[in-house]
Design a protein around this motif. Structure first.
Motif, PDB file in Angstrom:
ATOM      1  N   THR A   1       0.814  -1.216   0.000  1.00  0.00           N
ATOM      2  CA  THR A   1       0.000   0.000   0.000  1.00  0.00           C
ATOM      3  C   THR A   1       0.847   1.265   0.000  1.00  0.00           C
ATOM      4  O   THR A   1       0.366   2.331  -0.349  1.00  0.00           O
ATOM      5  CB  THR A   1      -0.950   0.019   1.212  1.00  0.00           C
ATOM      6  OG1 THR A   1      -0.177  -0.178   2.391  1.00  0.00           O
ATOM      7  CG2 THR A   1      -1.978  -1.097   1.113  1.00  0.00           C
TER       8      THR A   1
ATOM      9  N   THR B   1       0.276   3.707  -2.694  1.00  0.00           N
ATOM     10  CA  THR B   1       0.100   3.017  -3.980  1.00  0.00           C
ATOM     11  C   THR B   1      -1.214   3.431  -4.643  1.00  0.00           C
ATOM     12  O   THR B   1      -1.276   3.650  -5.852  1.00  0.00           O
ATOM     13  CB  THR B   1       0.139   1.490  -3.767  1.00  0.00           C
ATOM     14  OG1 THR B   1       1.377   1.158  -3.148  1.00  0.00           O
ATOM     15  CG2 THR B   1       0.013   0.735  -5.082  1.00  0.00           C
TER      16      THR B   1
ATOM     17  N   MET C   1      -1.898   4.902  -8.420  1.00  0.00           N
ATOM     18  CA  MET C   1      -2.894   4.290  -9.307  1.00  0.00           C
ATOM     19  C   MET C   1      -3.905   5.334  -9.772  1.00  0.00           C
ATOM     20  O   MET C   1      -4.148   5.514 -10.959  1.00  0.00           O
ATOM     21  CB  MET C   1      -3.635   3.158  -8.577  1.00  0.00           C
ATOM     22  CG  MET C   1      -2.744   1.985  -8.210  1.00  0.00           C
ATOM     23  SD  MET C   1      -2.238   1.094  -9.676  1.00  0.00           S
ATOM     24  CE  MET C   1      -0.669   0.415  -9.138  1.00  0.00           C
TER      25      MET C   1
ATOM     26  N   VAL D   1      -1.475   5.983 -12.933  1.00  0.00           N
ATOM     27  CA  VAL D   1      -1.623   4.731 -13.691  1.00  0.00           C
ATOM     28  C   VAL D   1      -2.974   4.658 -14.409  1.00  0.00           C
ATOM     29  O   VAL D   1      -3.027   4.461 -15.626  1.00  0.00           O
ATOM     30  CB  VAL D   1      -1.409   3.485 -12.786  1.00  0.00           C
ATOM     31  CG1 VAL D   1      -1.645   2.201 -13.568  1.00  0.00           C
ATOM     32  CG2 VAL D   1      -0.001   3.486 -12.199  1.00  0.00           C
TER      33      VAL D   1
ATOM     34  N   CYS E   1      -3.479   5.119 -18.428  1.00  0.00           N
ATOM     35  CA  CYS E   1      -3.929   3.917 -19.130  1.00  0.00           C
ATOM     36  C   CYS E   1      -5.228   4.195 -19.885  1.00  0.00           C
ATOM     37  O   CYS E   1      -5.367   3.818 -21.057  1.00  0.00           O
ATOM     38  CB  CYS E   1      -4.109   2.785 -18.121  1.00  0.00           C
ATOM     39  SG  CYS E   1      -4.592   1.238 -18.875  1.00  0.00           S
TER      40      CYS E   1
ATOM     41  N   CYS F   1      -1.632  -8.081 -11.407  1.00  0.00           N
ATOM     42  CA  CYS F   1      -1.261  -7.622 -10.061  1.00  0.00           C
ATOM     43  C   CYS F   1      -2.495  -7.522  -9.158  1.00  0.00           C
ATOM     44  O   CYS F   1      -2.456  -7.927  -8.006  1.00  0.00           O
ATOM     45  CB  CYS F   1      -0.526  -6.285 -10.122  1.00  0.00           C
ATOM     46  SG  CYS F   1       0.322  -5.879  -8.580  1.00  0.00           S
TER      47      CYS F   1
ATOM     48  N   HIS G   1      -3.114  -8.872  -5.439  1.00  0.00           N
ATOM     49  CA  HIS G   1      -2.721  -7.887  -4.425  1.00  0.00           C
ATOM     50  C   HIS G   1      -3.695  -6.762  -4.143  1.00  0.00           C
ATOM     51  O   HIS G   1      -3.441  -5.946  -3.266  1.00  0.00           O
ATOM     52  CB  HIS G   1      -1.371  -7.271  -4.817  1.00  0.00           C
ATOM     53  CG  HIS G   1      -0.254  -8.257  -4.735  1.00  0.00           C
ATOM     54  ND1 HIS G   1       0.105  -8.875  -3.555  1.00  0.00           N
ATOM     55  CD2 HIS G   1       0.576  -8.779  -5.686  1.00  0.00           C
ATOM     56  CE1 HIS G   1       1.109  -9.704  -3.784  1.00  0.00           C
ATOM     57  NE2 HIS G   1       1.402  -9.666  -5.061  1.00  0.00           N
TER      58      HIS G   1
HETATM   59  C1  HEC Z   1       2.379  -4.319  -9.523  1.00  0.00           C
HETATM   60  C2  HEC Z   1       1.051  -4.178  -9.019  1.00  0.00           C
HETATM   61  C3  HEC Z   1       0.023  -3.329  -9.722  1.00  0.00           C
HETATM   62  C4  HEC Z   1      -0.094  -3.063 -11.065  1.00  0.00           C
HETATM   63  C5  HEC Z   1       0.799  -3.515 -12.201  1.00  0.00           C
HETATM   64  C6  HEC Z   1      -1.276  -2.259 -11.221  1.00  0.00           C
HETATM   65  N1  HEC Z   1      -1.850  -2.022 -10.000  1.00  0.00           N
HETATM   66 FE1  HEC Z   1      -3.497  -0.885  -9.653  1.00  0.00          FE
HETATM   67  N2  HEC Z   1      -3.368  -1.296  -7.678  1.00  0.00           N
HETATM   68  C7  HEC Z   1      -2.415  -2.084  -7.077  1.00  0.00           C
HETATM   69  C8  HEC Z   1      -2.692  -2.186  -5.660  1.00  0.00           C
HETATM   70  C9  HEC Z   1      -1.855  -2.946  -4.630  1.00  0.00           C
HETATM   71  C10 HEC Z   1      -3.860  -1.437  -5.421  1.00  0.00           C
HETATM   72  C11 HEC Z   1      -4.566  -1.233  -4.059  1.00  0.00           C
HETATM   73  C12 HEC Z   1      -3.892  -0.122  -3.292  1.00  0.00           C
HETATM   74  C13 HEC Z   1      -4.594   0.129  -1.969  1.00  0.00           C
HETATM   75  O1  HEC Z   1      -5.829   0.026  -1.896  1.00  0.00           O
HETATM   76  O2  HEC Z   1      -3.891   0.493  -1.022  1.00  0.00           O
HETATM   77  C14 HEC Z   1      -4.258  -0.883  -6.725  1.00  0.00           C
HETATM   78  C15 HEC Z   1      -5.337  -0.052  -6.888  1.00  0.00           C
HETATM   79  C16 HEC Z   1      -5.744   0.476  -8.091  1.00  0.00           C
HETATM   80  C17 HEC Z   1      -6.852   1.396  -8.260  1.00  0.00           C
HETATM   81  C18 HEC Z   1      -7.715   1.968  -7.135  1.00  0.00           C
HETATM   82  C19 HEC Z   1      -7.052   3.269  -6.647  1.00  0.00           C
HETATM   83  C20 HEC Z   1      -7.866   4.012  -5.597  1.00  0.00           C
HETATM   84  O3  HEC Z   1      -8.253   5.143  -5.895  1.00  0.00           O
HETATM   85  O4  HEC Z   1      -8.087   3.442  -4.512  1.00  0.00           O
HETATM   86  C21 HEC Z   1      -6.955   1.663  -9.613  1.00  0.00           C
HETATM   87  C22 HEC Z   1      -7.956   2.582 -10.287  1.00  0.00           C
HETATM   88  C23 HEC Z   1      -5.904   0.923 -10.271  1.00  0.00           C
HETATM   89  N3  HEC Z   1      -5.174   0.215  -9.316  1.00  0.00           N
HETATM   90  C24 HEC Z   1      -5.684   0.936 -11.630  1.00  0.00           C
HETATM   91  C25 HEC Z   1      -4.678   0.206 -12.268  1.00  0.00           C
HETATM   92  C26 HEC Z   1      -4.540   0.091 -13.694  1.00  0.00           C
HETATM   93  C27 HEC Z   1      -5.463   0.737 -14.719  1.00  0.00           C
HETATM   94  C28 HEC Z   1      -3.438  -0.697 -13.922  1.00  0.00           C
HETATM   95  C29 HEC Z   1      -2.850  -1.139 -15.238  1.00  0.00           C
HETATM   96  C30 HEC Z   1      -2.490  -0.167 -16.216  1.00  0.00           C
HETATM   97  C31 HEC Z   1      -2.901  -1.055 -12.630  1.00  0.00           C
HETATM   98  N4  HEC Z   1      -3.686  -0.512 -11.648  1.00  0.00           N
HETATM   99  C32 HEC Z   1      -1.761  -1.820 -12.443  1.00  0.00           C
HETATM  100  C33 HEC Z   1      -1.359  -2.685  -7.691  1.00  0.00           C
HETATM  101  C34 HEC Z   1      -1.099  -2.669  -9.061  1.00  0.00           C
END
Ligand code: HEC
Length: 144
Positions: free
Chosen positions: A31, A40, A44, A48, A52, A138, A142
């Motif tokens: 996190t 994290t 995202m 991310v 994307c 992922c 996770h």
């Molecule tokens: C290597 C691991 C990993 C990859 C690759 C990854 N994610 Fe995530 N993502 C996470 C994790 C872990 C969380 C949860 C974080 C938390 O809740 O603390 C998350 C959460 C999210 C969230 C929710 C964020 C929020 O506002 O709470 C979104 C949207 C998201 N990811 C989009 C993407 C997209 C689109 C991709 C691909 C392009 C991607 N992620 C690739 C690990 C990853």
């Protein structure tokens, strides 16, 4: 004999304690990194997902002009950088995460960037599939 039993018990308790703190560490690493403040979920939500989504839209329609191709390159470059950030600062808990970040996200975004720079839309769309595979790979393991 009694002493041995007590020692064995103490060792088991210490072992369990060690396991539970390690599990907590693994959770914390996912996190947030160990020293940097960005969670994290903000990487995202802030970088991310928007990169994307915008990249996917541009590649679906086909970039209309040089500016749009350059914007597609911008999104691919930001995704590439995220593949490094996700591996930094003790954030990576295991091989599933590492593979999703380095194989799928890093290699996929680099291939999209190269294709976009060559204005090869088919190659860019093909490579983009590797990028989106990283999210699923992922998250399945996770993301709660
Ligand atoms: C290597 C691991 C990993 C990859 C690759 C990854 N994610 Fe995530 N993502 C996470 C994790 C872990 C969380 C949860 C974080 C938390 O809740 O603390 C998350 C959460 C999210 C969230 C929710 C964020 C929020 O506002 O709470 C979104 C949207 C998201 N990811 C989009 C993407 C997209 C689109 C991709 C691909 C392009 C991607 N992620 C690739 C690990 C990853």
């Amino acid at each position: 004999m009694k002493f041995t039993k007590i020692t064995a018990l103490a060792v088991s308790v210490a072992g369990l304690f060690w396991i539970s703190t390690s599990l907590n560490d693994a959770q914390a690493q996912k996190t947030k990194g160990k020293t940097r403040p960005a969670a994290t979920k903000y990487l995202m939500r802030g970088v991310v997902r928007p990169s994307c989504a915008s990249l996917g839209k541009l590649l679906k329609e086909g970039p209309a002009d040089d500016k749009a191709w350059d914007t597609a390159a911008c999104h691919a470059a930001c995704l590439s950088e995220m593949s490094f950030a996700l591996m930094d600062d003790g954030r990576c808990p295991d091989g599933v995460w590492a593979k999703a970040a380095t194989k799928n996200l890093r290699e996929g975004s680099a291939a999209v960037l190269a294709a976009v720079e060559a204005k090869d839309l088919d190659a860019a769309n093909a490579a983009f599939k590797t990028v989106t595979a990283s999210c699923a790979a992922c998250h399945k393991e996770h993301k709660k």
